[in-house]
Write a protein that holds these residues in place. Structure first.
Motif, short mmCIF file in Angstrom:
data_model
loop_
_atom_site.label_atom_id
_atom_site.label_comp_id
_atom_site.label_asym_id
_atom_site.label_seq_id
_atom_site.Cartn_x
_atom_site.Cartn_y
_atom_site.Cartn_z
N ILE A 93 0.86 -1.18 0.00
CA ILE A 93 0.00 0.00 0.00
C ILE A 93 0.90 1.23 0.00
O ILE A 93 1.80 1.34 0.85
N ASP A 94 0.69 2.12 -0.96
CA ASP A 94 1.51 3.33 -0.97
C ASP A 94 0.69 4.54 -0.54
O ASP A 94 -0.54 4.53 -0.57
N TRP A 95 1.40 5.55 -0.13
CA TRP A 95 0.75 6.79 0.29
C TRP A 95 1.53 7.96 -0.30
O TRP A 95 2.74 7.90 -0.47
N SER A 96 0.81 9.03 -0.62
CA SER A 96 1.44 10.20 -1.22
C SER A 96 1.77 11.22 -0.14
O SER A 96 1.26 11.16 0.98
N ASP A 97 2.61 12.17 -0.50
CA ASP A 97 3.00 13.19 0.47
C ASP A 97 1.82 14.04 0.93
O ASP A 97 1.89 14.68 1.98
N ALA A 98 0.73 14.05 0.14
CA ALA A 98 -0.43 14.85 0.51
C ALA A 98 -1.41 14.08 1.40
O ALA A 98 -2.45 14.61 1.78
N SER A 99 -1.08 12.82 1.72
CA SER A 99 -2.00 11.99 2.51
C SER A 99 -1.39 11.64 3.86
O SER A 99 -0.22 11.93 4.12
N ASP A 100 -2.19 10.99 4.70
CA ASP A 100 -1.78 10.61 6.05
C ASP A 100 -1.37 9.15 6.06
O ASP A 100 -2.23 8.26 5.91
N PRO A 101 -0.08 8.82 6.22
CA PRO A 101 0.34 7.42 6.16
C PRO A 101 -0.21 6.58 7.31
O PRO A 101 -0.38 5.37 7.17
N TYR A 102 -0.52 7.22 8.43
CA TYR A 102 -0.98 6.45 9.59
C TYR A 102 -2.41 5.97 9.39
O TYR A 102 -2.80 4.93 9.94
N LEU A 103 -3.18 6.68 8.59
CA LEU A 103 -4.50 6.19 8.22
C LEU A 103 -4.38 4.92 7.38
O LEU A 103 -5.18 3.99 7.53
N ALA A 104 -3.38 4.89 6.50
CA ALA A 104 -3.17 3.70 5.68
C ALA A 104 -2.84 2.50 6.55
O ALA A 104 -3.33 1.39 6.32
N VAL A 105 -2.00 2.70 7.57
CA VAL A 105 -1.66 1.60 8.49
C VAL A 105 -2.88 1.20 9.30
O VAL A 105 -3.19 0.00 9.44
N ALA A 106 -3.61 2.19 9.82
CA ALA A 106 -4.77 1.89 10.66
C ALA A 106 -5.83 1.12 9.90
O ALA A 106 -6.58 0.32 10.49
N SER A 107 -5.88 1.30 8.59
CA SER A 107 -6.91 0.62 7.79
C SER A 107 -6.70 -0.88 7.70
O SER A 107 -7.63 -1.62 7.35
N VAL A 108 -5.50 -1.37 7.99
CA VAL A 108 -5.24 -2.81 7.86
C VAL A 108 -4.98 -3.47 9.21
O VAL A 108 -4.64 -4.66 9.25
N LEU A 109 -5.16 -2.74 10.31
CA LEU A 109 -4.89 -3.29 11.63
C LEU A 109 -6.13 -3.22 12.52
O LEU A 109 -6.91 -2.27 12.43
N PRO A 110 -6.29 -4.20 13.41
CA PRO A 110 -7.34 -4.10 14.43
C PRO A 110 -7.11 -2.85 15.28
O PRO A 110 -5.97 -2.49 15.59
N GLU A 112 -7.80 -2.35 18.36
CA GLU A 112 -7.38 -2.64 19.72
C GLU A 112 -6.40 -3.80 19.72
O GLU A 112 -6.44 -4.66 18.85
N GLY A 113 -5.53 -3.83 20.72
CA GLY A 113 -4.57 -4.92 20.85
C GLY A 113 -3.22 -4.38 21.26
O GLY A 113 -3.05 -3.19 21.54
N THR A 114 -2.25 -5.28 21.27
CA THR A 114 -0.89 -4.92 21.62
C THR A 114 0.03 -5.31 20.47
O THR A 114 0.02 -6.46 20.02
N GLN A 130 -0.13 6.03 17.51
CA GLN A 130 -0.92 6.17 18.73
C GLN A 130 -2.12 7.09 18.51
O GLN A 130 -3.20 6.87 19.07
N GLN A 131 -1.93 8.10 17.69
CA GLN A 131 -3.03 9.02 17.42
C GLN A 131 -4.17 8.34 16.67
O GLN A 131 -5.35 8.59 16.95
N HIS A 132 -3.83 7.47 15.73
CA HIS A 132 -4.85 6.85 14.89
C HIS A 132 -5.33 5.51 15.43
O HIS A 132 -6.38 5.01 15.00
N LEU A 133 -4.58 4.91 16.34
CA LEU A 133 -4.99 3.66 17.00
C LEU A 133 -4.89 3.89 18.51
O LEU A 133 -4.07 3.27 19.19
#
Length: 377
Positions: A93-110, A112-114, A130-133
């Motif tokens: 999954i790629d992200w552009s400089d105009a987007s938020d990379p942490y949203l991309a990560v959050a979209s594929v992870l539960p 809650e969890g450790t 931490q901000q997005h999860l």
């Protein structure tokens, strides 16, 4: 050095996929929801991908026991990532400089969890996650899964053996170089050149501690001119075929005095005791205790001021660590240094170090140069 050391077989995509599967399964056993890997040794070991530049732009590999691996990369680096052997066939999954990379990560992870996260992760990226999860927790991988890379496979052992042989060759050559009247930096430069000549693609350190500077275990080679009678600690290593070397010998410029001979003999016996203790089923602290006991009995216990050893692999320092309190059992295939020392401030230091690998029997040394107190010119 014998140049007939065969070039190791390149790691395949299946080799990397086996590692990612193993780590994801181990993470579940440790109670982790997943593993988040940022640029550094973990990413190289798991995928073979080494970003051309480690910048503030997020690159992150997400491993989950209940899903396939996903690699999140900056759009401008996608091509470089996809051609890495271990990334082929992986979801990217790629992200552009105009987007938020942490949203991309959050979209594929539960949510809650450790998660275990690479020690080398930037604080910037951890704070973004931490901000997005916000309901997730994070543990450093050295805490959560310290033995992740500790047990080496056959092809890894070949690389470590080749790196050790190259370091040995560099040491044998440096004995013929003139020390007296030259600066420590001059000898350090010679060592770096020799490591490269014998196949290292990367030189990580060349410690040259002469006279009183040898009493500093991590002395940076400086402008001190080496003198007759100096003990000189030579500690050097780097990467060959992507795997580390690290060896130490102590030499003397001209004939050593009785005290230097005595201290060197104590350290030599301590190093041998540490190697003999490095057997499958023993613990890391057993290695430390074996070496430290001999030095303490000789009256130099307070002068042995560091742990006895550290693991080695795609980095020259990694778990496991041979230190008091580390009860991790030694397993066949683990590789680490055994490097006791004695340091007398204002006078001199002595250290002797080999990399060893644990086998079903006694430990096998990956450094095999003479351990004696060599006399140099």
């Amino acid at each position: 050095m014998s140049e007939d050391v065969a070039s190791p077989t390149p790691f395949t995509g299946e080799d990397y996929r086996a590692r990612t599967r193993r780590v994801a399964a181990a993470a579940t056993e440790e109670g982790l929801t997943g593993v988040l890997v940022t640029p550094g040794p973990d990413l190289v070991w798991l995928t073979g991908y080494h970003p051309t530049a480690i910048t503030e732009r997020l690159t992150l590999l997400a491993l989950r026991a209940d899903g396939d691996p996903v690699l999140v990369v900056p759009a401008l680096e996608r091509h470089d990532a996809e051609v890495a052997e271990g990334v082929t066939g992986m979801e990217v999954i790629d992200w552009s400089d105009a987007s938020d990379p942490y949203l991309a990560v959050a979209s594929v992870l539960p949510a809650e969890g450790t998660y275990g996260i690479s020690d080398s992760a930037w604080a910037l990226h951890l704070l973004g996650l931490q901000q997005h999860l916000p309901r997730a927790a994070y543990r450093s991988l050295s805490d959560a899964m310290p033995m992740m890379r500790a047990v080496k496979g056959p092809e890894e052992l070949k690389r470590l053996a080749a790196a050790g042989a190259a370091a040995d060759a560099a040491y044998e050559e440096i004995l013929g170089v003139r020390f007296r009247g030259r600066r420590e930096t001059d000898v350090a430069g010679d060592l770096a050149d020799l490591l490269r000549r014998f196949g290292h693609e990367q030189v990580d350190f060349t410690v040259v501690g002469s006279g009183p500077n040898g009493a500093d275990p991590h002395h940076e080679a400086g402008n001190r001119v080496i003198e007759r009678g100096d003990a000189v600690v030579l500690d050097f290593g780097g990467l060959r075929y992507g795997y580390g070397s690290d060896t130490t010998r102590t030499v003397c410029v001209g004939e050593p005095d009785d005290e230097l001979r005595r201290v060197h003999e104590v350290v030599l016996r301590a190093q041998e005791a540490g190697v003999q203790a490095a057997r499958a089923g023993a613990t890391c602290q057993d290695v430390d205790r074996a070496a430290r006991t001999l030095i303490a009995k000789a009256g130099y216990g307070e002068a042995f001021i560091h742990r006895t050893g550290h693991g080695i692999g795609v980095t020259t320092h990694e778990p496991p660590y041979m230190v008091e309190g580390e009860e991790q059992p030694l397993l066949s295939g683990m590789c680490f240094s055994v490097e006791p020392g004695t340091y007398l401030p204002g006078r001199f230091g002595v250290r002797i170090e080999d990399i060893v690998t644990v086998t079903d029997g006694e430990a096998a040394r990956l450094n095999n140069t003479d351990h004696g107190l060599a006399v140099v010119a």
